[in-house]
Motif scaffolding. Sequence first.
Motif, short mmCIF file in Angstrom:
data_model
loop_
_atom_site.label_atom_id
_atom_site.label_comp_id
_atom_site.label_asym_id
_atom_site.label_seq_id
_atom_site.Cartn_x
_atom_site.Cartn_y
_atom_site.Cartn_z
N PRO A 200 65.01 61.71 13.48
CA PRO A 200 64.21 61.29 12.32
C PRO A 200 65.00 60.44 11.32
CG PRO A 200 64.63 63.67 12.27
CD PRO A 200 65.09 63.17 13.59
N THR A 201 66.32 60.57 11.33
CA THR A 201 67.13 59.80 10.36
C THR A 201 67.04 58.29 10.62
OG1 THR A 201 68.97 60.40 11.79
CG2 THR A 201 68.82 61.55 9.69
N ARG A 202 66.53 57.89 11.80
CA ARG A 202 66.30 56.45 12.04
C ARG A 202 65.32 55.89 11.01
NH1 ARG A 202 63.64 54.49 16.78
NH2 ARG A 202 64.78 52.54 16.71
N HIS A 203 64.50 56.77 10.44
CA HIS A 203 63.43 56.31 9.54
C HIS A 203 63.64 56.78 8.11
CE1 HIS A 203 61.51 55.08 13.23
NE2 HIS A 203 61.69 56.31 13.70
N LEU A 204 64.92 56.94 7.76
CA LEU A 204 65.27 57.47 6.45
C LEU A 204 64.67 56.63 5.31
CD1 LEU A 204 66.86 59.95 5.79
CD2 LEU A 204 68.96 58.60 5.73
#
Length: 379
Positions: A200-204
Amino acid sequence: MTSETHRNPTARAANSPTPEQIHRAPKVLLHDHLDGGLRPATIVDLARETGYTQLPETDPGKLGVWFREAADSGSLERYLETFSHTVGVMQTRDALVRVAAECAEDLAADGVVYAEIRYAPEQHLEAGLTLEEVVEAVNEGFREGERRAQASGHRIRVGALLTAMRHAARALEIAELANRYRDLGVVGFDIAGAEAGYPPTRHLDAFEYLKRENNHFTIHAGEAFGLPSIWQALQWCGADRLGHGVRIIDDIEVKDDGSVTLGRLAAYVRDKRVPLELCPSSNLQTGAASSYADHPIGLLRKLQFRATVNTDNRLMSGTSMSREFEHLVDAFGYTLDDMQWFSVNAMKSAFIPFDERLAMINDVIKPGYATLKSEWLFR
Ligand SMILES: O=c1[nH]cnc2c1ncn2[C@@H]1O[C@H](CO)[C@@H](O)[C@H]1O
Ligand SMILES: [Zn+2]
């Protein structure tokens, strides 16, 4: 598997609700995909009307079976391949209005009083619709479905969650869209799609934007991948809820003497009352659990996590909210009190304003269960 083969009615309690009572009980649904809940007959109609030629079956009965069997693969990636056909027929305004209206109607007929339905606007642009046109068509469908439900004696309120696909790179754009349509039928944001390899951190940037806007979001995490995904969703991204989150079980140790130890992350999830959008039948199909009786929801409910019951994809799992509860009643001997507990948990965790959630709990859900619980007095 099919859901039927996993039924194990042995755990039913003497005061377990009947299927008919489960059906009438007010239910709250937080995790259901619009493109995972079409009526098979509607898919066939829409394919014909929109010139979609890829359907594996054109008989509605056979098509329904095909979806359940194709999704029953034990892998999230293969499960997700089946969505190409539902998304394939949801590319026009009329198709989106129809699917959304039928979704609200079907849920209301099943006794759902409040639902948050998610879909990914970016997947519905193939025939030239804009993101805004997609959102407006779906909203129109939900309003139409609510009206039809009301006309047939059922009350339901439906909010939309806009999903961004985790393998794609449009999350910020979709988050901005969700924010623009806030108070106009969209109640929050989500990311979905294959989990392994797409943290999910790809979309921080999208999550940070939504936090700055005081908006709400849930993240599919802890379904096909374990604790690191849940940890990132909560501690890096700041998710309000966890889509699935079932693998939090990996951080809970049950000893032979029955004593339970929570790891730091599981303790955090329970202490902070982080809502878990649990989807038992879906987990059986993607391999996250092996049977209803073995599903972590039993332990999570006992330990009083903020657990909720959800359908995920009614078409792919051949399920409904009532069926999910029937399976849980069979597996764990749940009573109407347990059903009310799950429903109140879900309503507390919804993304609509606090006063509305409270009114749903006090004026709709609790009176609904009180009526059912007092029926034995009048037999
Ligand atoms: O259980 C799930 N885990 C992850 N992604 C999912 C699941 N169910 C559906 N989708 C994905 O979400 C998209 C938008 O609704 C669907 O097209 C599907 O690709
Ligand atoms: Zn999902």
